[in-house]
Design a protein around this motif. Structure first.
Motif, PDB file in Angstrom:
ATOM      1  N   PRO A  88      -7.399  -6.274  -0.190  1.00 48.32           N
ATOM      2  CA  PRO A  88      -6.218  -6.670  -0.960  1.00 48.32           C
ATOM      3  C   PRO A  88      -5.787  -5.552  -1.902  1.00 48.32           C
ATOM      4  O   PRO A  88      -6.628  -4.868  -2.486  1.00 48.32           O
ATOM      5  CB  PRO A  88      -6.695  -7.902  -1.740  1.00 48.32           C
ATOM      6  N   ALA A  89      -4.498  -5.422  -2.073  1.00 47.57           N
ATOM      7  CA  ALA A  89      -3.961  -4.244  -2.751  1.00 47.57           C
ATOM      8  C   ALA A  89      -3.897  -4.410  -4.257  1.00 47.57           C
ATOM      9  O   ALA A  89      -3.700  -5.495  -4.769  1.00 47.57           O
ATOM     10  CB  ALA A  89      -2.556  -3.964  -2.229  1.00 47.57           C
ATOM     11  N   HIS A  90      -4.092  -3.292  -4.946  1.00 44.89           N
ATOM     12  CA  HIS A  90      -3.963  -3.309  -6.399  1.00 44.89           C
ATOM     13  C   HIS A  90      -3.100  -2.180  -6.925  1.00 44.89           C
ATOM     14  O   HIS A  90      -2.824  -2.148  -8.100  1.00 44.89           O
ATOM     15  CB  HIS A  90      -5.353  -3.169  -7.039  1.00 44.89           C
ATOM     16  N   PHE A  91      -2.729  -1.297  -6.094  1.00 50.67           N
ATOM     17  CA  PHE A  91      -2.126  -0.067  -6.610  1.00 50.67           C
ATOM     18  C   PHE A  91      -0.661   0.074  -6.205  1.00 50.67           C
ATOM     19  O   PHE A  91      -0.225   1.116  -5.753  1.00 50.67           O
ATOM     20  CB  PHE A  91      -2.928   1.150  -6.155  1.00 50.67           C
ATOM     21  N   GLY A  92       0.095  -1.022  -6.370  1.00 55.66           N
ATOM     22  CA  GLY A  92       1.509  -0.956  -6.009  1.00 55.66           C
ATOM     23  C   GLY A  92       2.340  -0.225  -7.051  1.00 55.66           C
ATOM     24  O   GLY A  92       3.411   0.291  -6.757  1.00 55.66           O
ATOM     25  N   GLN A  93       1.849  -0.167  -8.276  1.00 55.53           N
ATOM     26  CA  GLN A  93       2.643   0.357  -9.384  1.00 55.53           C
ATOM     27  C   GLN A  93       2.234   1.783  -9.738  1.00 55.53           C
ATOM     28  O   GLN A  93       3.064   2.678  -9.846  1.00 55.53           O
ATOM     29  CB  GLN A  93       2.423  -0.552 -10.611  1.00 55.53           C
ATOM     30  N   TYR A 143       0.849  -1.209   0.000  1.00 48.85           N
ATOM     31  CA  TYR A 143       0.000   0.000   0.000  1.00 48.85           C
ATOM     32  C   TYR A 143       0.881   1.255   0.000  1.00 48.85           C
ATOM     33  O   TYR A 143       0.782   2.103   0.893  1.00 48.85           O
ATOM     34  CB  TYR A 143      -0.918   0.005   1.223  1.00 48.85           C
ATOM     35  N   PRO A 144       1.758   1.361  -0.992  1.00 48.57           N
ATOM     36  CA  PRO A 144       2.673   2.527  -0.982  1.00 48.57           C
ATOM     37  C   PRO A 144       1.910   3.852  -1.008  1.00 48.57           C
ATOM     38  O   PRO A 144       2.403   4.849  -0.493  1.00 48.57           O
ATOM     39  CB  PRO A 144       3.508   2.332  -2.243  1.00 48.57           C
ATOM     40  N   LEU A 145       0.715   3.860  -1.567  1.00 48.66           N
ATOM     41  CA  LEU A 145      -0.076   5.101  -1.564  1.00 48.66           C
ATOM     42  C   LEU A 145      -0.374   5.556  -0.140  1.00 48.66           C
ATOM     43  O   LEU A 145      -0.269   6.746   0.189  1.00 48.66           O
ATOM     44  CB  LEU A 145      -1.389   4.883  -2.333  1.00 48.66           C
TER      45      LEU A 145
END
Lengths: 785, 338
Positions: free
Chosen positions: B218-223, B87-89
């Motif tokens: 669950p995460a989707h926005f790592g990139q 979750y870098p965001l």
């Protein structure tokens, strides 16, 4: 990793001090918390008792106090006093220095309101917690506010009046030649108006004072102050000690060699930043008033919000600059009109046109200063104090003229270089401004930039811009007195009531005395900031070293002379019978020709009952000189502006300064750098927001009144250019405490113009001001300097 | 500061019981509440210290999500390796806020419950419906440069100042609550309220209810993500406008899914499904981002001093979407907008 953290290419440490250029002598105490500030005082320093005082301030700016109900406050355990205009001691009128508010308005003397945040009560209790609790319970009611109250220049414009004298007495109206006529006839004209927001000093340490009445009726106060003698005179007058030493006469007394002494003692504590704000403040009177009624020592520390209304600030300023130039860009007329805010109480008007009359050559010059008395607390001295705003206007207008005429902004400044002082025609005592321009330009890469507006691009398409401005600050000197006692142990004590406000006075004065006496630094100790010491003058106007330093040098020279006379007359000395002129003192040792020598300590030890005491008074001419005396500099800014969000990043600041002889490069750089950071803040961030309906300063906290953080501060390069100014001052030094701020806002504004084509004429330049204006669309090739 | 009682909750059950009493407030990190006590904006009879309750951990959830304990500090959350990786965001948004010192003390639950930074809310002499119901709103027609342009009402134009909350909104986080009546889960979308006629209610917490955790799906926005915070100075300042973006792109570079939320412009993190619908299936271009921005800002109204936020928000949205699409998120350590 979430974010990339760039490693700086070169991690530069501050310059190592040159020999004889010590680091801050009180630095260790400050770093370890041992330095004593007024707020640190505890009861063991005041005889076992120290009550806490908390000020209650008004929540209305105009009208009258109808009632003050202190009954709930008085019931809080530990409360000793709720001081209001109804029970406060009556004070005698005082003559405050340079327009401070208390010269017009003594606190708690009547029910009349002058501004929002005015002191209306002081609660004294055994503990700070009790005093704070009780202060919140003091219930004040007010009459209806005045319908015609004015808190901003826009609201109070009709109150404008011409100002004869600004600052400490500079003319508010100047006319040389026929400026209007010359402007009208000039082939190139620039006519711009400028608005600058009010902002506050926000020294880390708020106003604070400890007051104690002595059994013999005397009064001792400890406080951070820039003028201990001045504060003592004010206290003496206000509390009716029958003093004849009104302020102007302090100087007369000093010149006459009369010691100043009476029952008021003011001791300056270590000061956590002053910048013009700590002098003749309202709390100077409040704490002794409270202590007089309780009969016990009182400590009063303002809270942060109170420093916004109970201490001065840089007021709102509106300016118009008209420049007329010939076809080659030579100035034919400079007209500077200014309207400044002042308080309804307090006479201070910042010397806004000081620089305009000194910086560029022009045959026709006009300065017209007006002020409007607003229903706010009084503006006052603040680093610069008018020059950063005046220069912002003048240098922005000159920049505009340069582009209009088609000249490089640096070239137009050289073309209008003043070889003599423009308003007086005097020769300069020294002026290496050309070298400042040249070296600053070289360092910043001025000539490598693309001069076309809006043409340069940085990373991600950011718009790059270069700007510059001239920095100027007058070199001033006031009378000061110093005493030096060389003791039997060969150690010297230097005494002068000047003040350490963070500028490094302790270090510089000790260093200067040690150098002159030929003693190692450790053998010299400075006593300062106490009205029991000789008069040291005001710590203002970038003149601490000029005023106090001159007196110390002269006293030290006299001590040295007496010492050498003594040793050559002393049969027990190896230097007996030598000519004093052949002797020199170095590192604590007196040396004669042929290798004969002895230490100062040895020489002094032979006459332990006769220390050498000398006093000197300097500055009798009040700084008046047959020469023009200014310190100059050239300041350059490189900015980048994000084309989407309009965020302005200052990438670099370069300042080249000609400041006479540099006594301590480390301290001087630190002063100049601090000034430049403040200039950056003034350019982009600092504004105290007022509710224009009530006159309340709203962002009255360090969280909301924005000053630059490390992330905002650019790489700052400082170039020091030494000048021989020995004909200007016995030490050959110039005032450098304020010079650094004076050109920064203009340089940044000019760089923003170069980057974006937008001439923003109001400070601070926040992104909303840039948002309303279109950006250059030219798809110039990216250029990375 | 008015004197107050101090209680320490030994158990969650005890906390919600005692916390339901009027005039009792929970104390966690205290980074906002203690200031409010000093300013006398809040004058509770008692503080109930919840710092020893068992909400101190970040745990894996069975669905590959993550549970952030309410009492984990903002700093510990931002620097947690699982948060940073998945979750870098969120990590980025937290690090854009406050200062290192504050983040070390502030908790996740407290972050959701921080109060507005409207100057009139802090000024006890001024009218403020949020502080004193029915007293009016001095910000309307006053100094409102930092205040809301979306979802305002006649009684309040305050903003919710959190950065973390804006990212949580994009991540579709859920807030786990415990109250006298038991546990419940509230989606971030429904946790905060618009001011309406009851601006003193920042959120939908019931009396005694306590945030125990924030659940991340669950995460989707790592990139493809960014947190872009626009403010007058680069550190230790609240957002004029902030934008959190999470995106998924397909191999051809089309936007499969995009989520965009705004901070600093409303009484809650602002998200608009219509704006995200504009982006879905499109190639990431400035025009498409601009169209999405217009949807997101539909109905925005300036209050005078803050009119500039309309233009600024549109520009910031476009820029943030570009950062996210390009996989070049805003750095929170360098802080410079590059």
């Amino acid at each position: 990793m979430v974010s990339n953290s760039p490693v700086p290419a070169s991690l530069e440490l501050p310059p190592v001090p040159a020999p004889g250029s010590p680091r801050r002598l009180e630095g260790r105490d400050k770093l370890t918390g041992r330095a004593q500030y007024a707020g640190d005082f505890t009861s063991h320093l005041t005889g076992g008792v120290l009550d806490a005082a908390v000020v209650v301030t008004s929540t209305q700016a105009t009208g009258r106090i109808l009632t003050i109900d202190a009954s709930a406050a008085n019931k809080v355990p530990g409360v000793r006093l709720v001081l209001t205009h109804e029970n406060a001691p009556r004070l005698h009128a005082v003559l405050a220095t340079n327009g401070a508010e208390i010269g017009d308005l003594l606190p708690l003397q009547d029910d009349k309101l002058h501004y929002y945040g005015q002191a209306v009560a002081v609660v004294v209790a055994d503990t700070l917690a009790a005093a704070r609790d009780a202060a919140a319970l003091v219930h004040v009611t007010y009459s209806a506010p005045a319908p015609d109250a004015a808190f901003t220049l826009a609201q109070g414009r009709s109150r404008s009046q011409d100002v004869k004298k600004v600052g400490a007495g500079d003319p508010g109206q100047v006319q040389v030649g026929h400026p209007d006529k010359a402007f009208a006839a000039a082939p190139h004209q620039v006519d711009l108006t400028f608005d600058t927001a009010p902002h506050h000093h926000n020294a880390m340490e708020p106003g604070a004072i400890v007051a104690a009445w002595e059994a013999d009726g005397g009064l001792t106060v400890h406080l951070p102050t820039q003028f201990s003698y001045g504060d003592a005179v004010i206290l003496g007058e206000a509390f009716g000690f029958g003093l004849k030493e009104r302020l102007p006469n302090i100087v007369a007394q000093v010149l006459g060699g009369i010691e100043f002494h009476h029952k008021v003692r003011v001791v300056s504590t270590m000061t956590g930043g002053a910048f013009g704000s700590k002098n003749a403040n309202v709390h100077l009177l409040l704490a002794p008033m409270a202590a007089k009624l309780t009969g016990r020592p009182v400590k009063l520390v303002l809270d942060r919000a109170q420093t916004f209304s109970m201490m001065p600030f840089r007021g709102e300023m509106h300016q118009r600059i008209r420049l007329g130039a010939d076809a080659e860009g030579r100035l034919q007329a400079v007209l500077h009109d200014a309207l400044l805010a002042k308080g309804t109480a307090g006479q201070f008007v910042a010397p806004i046109g000081e620089a305009t009359t000194k910086v560029y050559a022009t045959p026709n010059l006009g300065l017209h200063v007006q002020a409007a008395a607003l229903d706010t607390n009084a503006p006052g001295w603040m680093r610069g104090p008018g020059a950063p705003n005046g220069q912002f206007a003048l240098e922005s207008a000159l920049d505009t003229l340069a582009y209009q005429v088609g000249l490089d902004p640096l070239e137009i400044r050289l073309r209008n270089y003043a070889d003599t002082e423009p308003d007086t025609g005097k020769e300069w005592s020294s002026k290496a401004l050309r070298e400042c321009y040249a070296q600053g330009a070289e360092r910043v890469g001025w000539h490598q930039r693309n001069p076309q507006v809006g043409s340069m691009r940085g990373e991600n398409g950011r718009l790059l811009g270069y700007g510059m401005a001239t920095a100027i600050y007058p070199t001033l000197q006031l009378p000061a007195r110093a005493r030096i006692v060389l003791g039997a142990d060969g150690r010297a004590v230097v005494q002068t009531a000047n003040h350490e406000i963070g500028q490094g006075m302790i270090t510089t004065f000790t260093q200067l005395a040690a150098e002159t006496l030929g003693l190692p630094l450790e053998q010299v100790r400075l006593e300062w900031g106490d009205t029991r010491l000789p008069y040291g003058g005001m710590t203002v106007g970038s003149m601490t070293t000029l005023s106090g330093g001159a007196a110390i040098q002269e006293a030290a020279q006299q001590v040295l002379k007496t010492l050498l006379k003594r040793v050559v007359a002393d049969q027990a000395s190896p230097l007996y019978n030598l000519a004093p002129a052949t002797l020199r003192v170095e590192n604590g040792r007196i040396m004669g020709p042929g290798g004969a020598s002895e230490t100062v300590a040895a020489a002094m030890a032979r006459q332990p009952e006769s220390p050498i005491t000398e006093e000197a008074t300097t500055g009798r001419t009040m700084g008046h000189s047959r020469y023009g005396r200014e310190a100059f500099g050239a300041e350059f800014a490189v900015v980048s502006v994000d084309p989407d969000t309009l965020h302005v990043q200052v990438e670099r600041l370069v300042g080249a300064f000609a400041g006479g002889r540099i006594l301590n490069p480390l301290l001087v750089r630190s002063q100049l750098m601090g000034s430049m950071v403040w200039g950056l803040g003034q350019a982009l961030l600092e504004q105290t927001a007022m509710d224009e309906r009530t006159g309340h300063w709203l962002n009255d906290s360090l969280g909301e009144a924005l000053v630059p953080t490390n992330a905002d501060v650019a790489d700052i390069d400082i170039i020091l250019i030494e000048e021989d100014d020995s004909r200007g001052h016995p030490l050959g030094v110039k005032g450098l405490g304020e010079l650094g701020i004076t050109g920064v806002a203009a340089a940044i504004a000019n760089a923003i113009f170069h980057a974006t084509g937008q001439r923003i004429t109001s400070l601070p330049i926040t992104l909303d001001k840039l948002l309303g204006t279109p950006l250059p669309q030219s798809a110039a090739p990216a250029s990375n300097p | 500061m008015r004197n107050f009682g101090y209680l320490r909750a030994a158990s969650a059950a005890e906390a919600v019981q005692a916390g339901a009493a009027p005039q009792v407030q929970f104390l966690a990190g205290g980074t906002n509440l203690v200031d409010l006590l000093k300013y006398r904006v809040e004058q509770p009879a008692a503080l109930l210290d919840i710092n020893r309750l068992p909400y101190q951990h970040i745990e894996e959830l069975p669905d590959q999500g993550l549970r952030l304990g309410a009492l984990v500090t903002n700093a510990a959350t931002a620097y947690d390796a699982r948060v940073q990786t998945r979750y870098p965001l969120l990590s980025s948004a937290i690090l854009a806020g406050a200062s290192a010192q504050l983040r070390n003390a502030a908790t996740n639950g407290g972050n959701l419950n921080q109060r507005t930074r409207c100057p009139y809310f802090y000024d006890v002499a001024a009218a403020c419906n949020k502080r004193q119901p029915g007293s009016g709103c001095a910000a309307i027609g006053g100094h409102n440069r930092g205040l809301a342009i979306l979802g305002t009402s006649e009684s309040c134009i305050a903003t919710f100042p959190s950065d973390m909350g804006v990212a949580l909104r994009v991540l579709d986080a859920e807030v786990r609550l415990l109250g006298p009546a038991g546990e419940r889960v509230v989606p971030m979308a429904e946790y905060h309220r618009l001011p309406g006629a009851e601006p003193w209610r920042d959120n939908n917490l019931l009396p005694g209810e306590l945030v125990t955790a924030i659940d991340l799906p669950p995460a989707h926005f790592g990139q493809h993500y960014t947190y872009l915070k626009i403010r007058d100075r680069l550190s230790y300042a609240f957002a004029l406008v902030s934008v959190a973006v999470g995106m998924r792109l397909d191999k051809a570079g089309h936007i499969q899914e995009a989520r965009v939320a705004l901070g600093g412009v409303a009484h809650k993190p602002w998200r608009e499904p219509r704006a995200e619908a504009v982006l879905a299936g499109q190639l990431p271009t400035a025009e498409v981002f601009g169209a999405a921005a217009d949807e997101l800002l539909a109905g925005a109204v300036g209050q005078g001093e803050n009119n500039f936020k309309l233009a600024l928000a549109r520009r910031a949205i476009v820029r943030a979407c570009q950062q996210a699409a390009a996989g070049t998120p805003q750095s929170q350590s360098d802080k410079h907008i590059r």
